[in-house]
Design a protein around this motif. Structure first.
Motif, mmCIF file in Angstrom:
data_model
loop_
_atom_site.group_PDB
_atom_site.id
_atom_site.type_symbol
_atom_site.label_atom_id
_atom_site.label_comp_id
_atom_site.label_asym_id
_atom_site.label_seq_id
_atom_site.Cartn_x
_atom_site.Cartn_y
_atom_site.Cartn_z
ATOM 1 N N VAL A 71 0.817 -1.216 0.000
ATOM 2 C CA VAL A 71 0.000 0.000 0.000
ATOM 3 C C VAL A 71 0.852 1.268 0.000
ATOM 4 O O VAL A 71 0.328 2.359 -0.216
ATOM 5 N N SER A 72 2.161 1.135 0.241
ATOM 6 C CA SER A 72 3.043 2.305 0.270
ATOM 7 C C SER A 72 4.487 1.842 0.159
ATOM 8 O O SER A 72 4.784 0.648 0.302
ATOM 9 N N ALA A 73 5.382 2.796 -0.059
ATOM 10 C CA ALA A 73 6.804 2.456 -0.167
ATOM 11 C C ALA A 73 7.317 1.845 1.132
ATOM 12 O O ALA A 73 8.037 0.838 1.128
ATOM 13 N N ASP A 74 6.983 2.448 2.269
ATOM 14 C CA ASP A 74 7.408 1.906 3.563
ATOM 15 C C ASP A 74 6.717 0.585 3.890
ATOM 16 O O ASP A 74 7.199 -0.182 4.714
ATOM 17 N N GLY A 75 5.581 0.323 3.249
ATOM 18 C CA GLY A 75 4.832 -0.888 3.532
ATOM 19 C C GLY A 75 5.363 -2.119 2.839
ATOM 20 O O GLY A 75 4.894 -3.230 3.085
ATOM 21 N N LYS A 146 11.254 -1.897 16.838
ATOM 22 C CA LYS A 146 10.066 -1.425 16.119
ATOM 23 C C LYS A 146 9.336 -0.430 16.998
ATOM 24 O O LYS A 146 9.497 -0.408 18.229
ATOM 25 N N ASN A 147 8.520 0.402 16.371
ATOM 26 C CA ASN A 147 7.726 1.399 17.078
ATOM 27 C C ASN A 147 6.251 1.020 17.065
ATOM 28 O O ASN A 147 5.749 0.515 16.050
ATOM 29 N N ALA A 148 5.574 1.288 18.167
ATOM 30 C CA ALA A 148 4.128 1.085 18.215
ATOM 31 C C ALA A 148 3.438 2.187 17.427
ATOM 32 O O ALA A 148 3.790 3.360 17.534
ATOM 33 N N MET A 149 2.452 1.821 16.631
ATOM 34 C CA MET A 149 1.708 2.811 15.859
ATOM 35 C C MET A 149 0.848 3.664 16.771
ATOM 36 O O MET A 149 0.211 3.164 17.705
ATOM 37 N N THR A 150 0.849 4.958 16.500
ATOM 38 C CA THR A 150 -0.049 5.870 17.198
ATOM 39 C C THR A 150 -1.408 5.846 16.492
ATOM 40 O O THR A 150 -1.555 5.285 15.396
ATOM 41 N N ARG A 151 -2.383 6.510 17.087
ATOM 42 C CA ARG A 151 -3.695 6.585 16.442
ATOM 43 C C ARG A 151 -3.598 7.347 15.122
ATOM 44 O O ARG A 151 -4.278 6.999 14.149
ATOM 45 N N ASP A 152 -2.731 8.369 15.065
ATOM 46 C CA ASP A 152 -2.528 9.083 13.802
ATOM 47 C C ASP A 152 -1.916 8.160 12.747
ATOM 48 O O ASP A 152 -2.285 8.206 11.569
ATOM 49 N N ASP A 153 -0.940 7.324 13.171
ATOM 50 C CA ASP A 153 -0.351 6.358 12.248
ATOM 51 C C ASP A 153 -1.419 5.421 11.695
ATOM 52 O O ASP A 153 -1.458 5.118 10.501
ATOM 53 N N MET A 154 -2.295 4.973 12.583
ATOM 54 C CA MET A 154 -3.340 4.037 12.167
ATOM 55 C C MET A 154 -4.287 4.671 11.161
ATOM 56 O O MET A 154 -4.686 4.045 10.170
ATOM 57 N N ARG A 156 -3.528 7.069 9.094
ATOM 58 C CA ARG A 156 -2.790 7.241 7.838
ATOM 59 C C ARG A 156 -2.671 5.911 7.088
ATOM 60 O O ARG A 156 -2.893 5.851 5.869
ATOM 61 N N ILE A 157 -2.326 4.845 7.808
ATOM 62 C CA ILE A 157 -2.179 3.540 7.166
ATOM 63 C C ILE A 157 -3.522 3.059 6.616
ATOM 64 O O ILE A 157 -3.600 2.479 5.528
ATOM 65 N N LYS A 158 -4.584 3.299 7.362
ATOM 66 C CA LYS A 158 -5.916 2.924 6.880
ATOM 67 C C LYS A 158 -6.212 3.618 5.554
ATOM 68 O O LYS A 158 -6.727 2.992 4.614
ATOM 69 N N GLN A 159 -5.860 4.890 5.450
ATOM 70 C CA GLN A 159 -6.076 5.614 4.203
ATOM 71 C C GLN A 159 -5.186 5.071 3.085
ATOM 72 O O GLN A 159 -5.585 5.058 1.909
ATOM 73 N N GLU A 160 -3.992 4.600 3.434
ATOM 74 C CA GLU A 160 -3.124 3.993 2.430
ATOM 75 C C GLU A 160 -3.761 2.737 1.853
ATOM 76 O O GLU A 160 -3.665 2.471 0.643
ATOM 77 N N PHE A 161 -4.424 1.948 2.692
ATOM 78 C CA PHE A 161 -5.128 0.771 2.200
ATOM 79 C C PHE A 161 -6.255 1.183 1.256
ATOM 80 O O PHE A 161 -6.469 0.555 0.210
ATOM 81 N N VAL A 162 -6.971 2.227 1.614
ATOM 82 C CA VAL A 162 -8.052 2.714 0.755
ATOM 83 C C VAL A 162 -7.490 3.181 -0.583
ATOM 84 O O VAL A 162 -8.014 2.831 -1.656
#
Length: 415
Positions: A71-75, A146-154, A156-162
């Motif tokens: 879903v993204s380069a980092d993904g 590794k880092n725990a995802m914040t709510r903002d990260d979540m 953003r990642i959700k939008q990447e899936f979309v």
């Protein structure tokens, strides 16, 4: 397909009849599973990838699944992986057009690797996951934390899936498969080993499925009216402290309640228990000769750790039956389907679709052979030598029935 051989059972006949999967109709219930093709060098889909999936469609499957579209380069998990963005649309359109000409549908498996990545560079210092701390996958490439995802990260990642789902739709895909198994980001949320959060997204199995369910909801809202949205989960992870069938029952119930059109039932984890995915021993060299010394050393340790497993047909059936008993959503059985008898048994047990991988890599037109009465069983030996082939110049192929074509895997799909 042609008229079925009169000696074939009604269950086998039903497997090869047209079937409604959510908002689309497939010509039959057999799906080629997402198996890492190794056919996108530098992230560019190649003519080899097109040929691979065209051959599955020509061989008679109802739908073929393009594996590990990030879903993204980092993904991404590794550099030679497709990222669903504007640059890949023209190449993937060649693939989906080729599949459609053969009468089949195409599904895009979309994923984010989370902590499971071997990228030379990330936009962040450490990869993201459900929880922070030691990164088991990072042992393979020196990315130990590794880092725990914040709510903002979540969010953003959700939008990447979309966004990735919309790119897949633009590329001509008929379905989306959200990869929630095998140790990728969404399965890191589902896993009790990876997810040690203290907020509403961690703790119980019901809490651990919340973020994957949010992603499912968002993708359904974006494309679900015209494209089926499929979820692939691991019914058990196969290592100490990992997810169990009881956890998977909770996850499957939640994904069903949130509207998944189909749930594909797999097992295992790429790093900790790859043998559970395949139901048999993993061969030497699975890391690939071009991989780092650390990665090759780590995979050698896995060789020593893996239990003695002998392959048997339908090796995930008992676990899958437990989920079938409590979930109303259509379920796809995956795991050791190699024969007409195997298809019949899974159909009798109430699974709406049959997902096949290695048997179709061994012989893409296997279903045609079954249908014509020329075969009753695949010649695949479950040697798993096709697994390290993903790291070869020609990409994934059967070591027993095919020869490498590295030249085709260097030509961009739309060239």
């Amino acid at each position: 397909m042609d008229i079925l051989n009169s000696t074939q059972s009604s269950e086998f006949s039903r497997a090869l009849m047209p079937w409604a999967l959510g908002p689309i109709r497939l010509r039959n219930r057999v799906i080629k599973s997402a198996t890492n093709e190794g056919m996108a060098p530098r992230g560019v889909p190649t003519k080899a990838l097109v040929q691979h999936h065209r051959s599955m469609a020509a061989g008679g499957v109802g739908m073929t699944t393009v594996a590990y579209c990030s879903v993204s380069a980092d993904g991404r998990t590794f550099p030679d992986q497709i990222t669903l963005n504007a640059e890949t649309v023209k190449h993937l359109r060649v693939l989906t057009d080729a599949v459609h000409r053969e009468g089949a549908a195409a599904s895009a498996q979309i994923t984010h690797g989370g902590a499971f990545n071997f990228l030379p560079q990330l936009s962040t210092r450490y990869p993201m996951s459900a929880s922070s701390g030691f990164n088991a996958a990072g042992v393979l490439n020196g990315r130990w934390f590794k880092n725990a995802m914040t709510r903002d990260d979540m969010a953003r990642i959700k939008q990447e899936f979309v966004s990735a789902a919309l790119v897949a739709q633009q590329s001509g895909f008929d379905a989306i498969e959200l990869h929630m198994g095998h140790g990728y980001l969404l399965s890191q949320f589902l896993s009790p080993k990876y997810n040690r959060r203290k907020d509403t997204f961690g703790g119980s199995a019901e809490a651990r499925v919340r973020f994957p369910a949010e992603v499912l909801n968002a993708v359904l809202d974006a494309v679900g009216k015209t494209m089926p949205v499929i979820c692939k989960i691991s019914m058990f992870e196969g290592y100490k402290g990992g997810g169990t069938v009881e956890d998977a029952v909770v996850a499957a119930k939640s994904l069903s309640a949130h509207g998944a059109h189909l749930i594909v039932l797999s097992a295992g984890a790429n790093v900790e228990a790859p043998w559970a995915i395949f139901g048999s021993q993993i061969p030497k060299g699975v890391a690939g000769a071009t991989q780092s010394f650390m990665m090759r050393a780590a995979t050698q340790v896995l060789q020593w750790q893996q239990p003695k497993i002998e392959f048997h047909d339908l090796y995930l059936l008992e676990a899958a039956r437990r989920i079938r008993a409590v979930v109303d959503t259509p379920l796809a059985y995956l795991g050791g389907v190699k024969s007409i008898a195997g298809i019949e048994e899974a159909m009798r047990d109430g699974f709406e679709a049959i997902v096949m991988g290695r048997a179709l890599i061994h012989q893409p037109d296997l279903l045609r052979g079954f249908e014509a009465g020329k075969k009753t069983r695949s010649g695949c030996t479950a040697c798993n030598l096709c697994v390290p082939m993903m790291y070869t110049p020609g990409g994934t192929r059967c070591a027993l029935t095919s020869v490498e074509n590295s030249a085709l895997n260097q030509l961009a799909a739309c060239d």
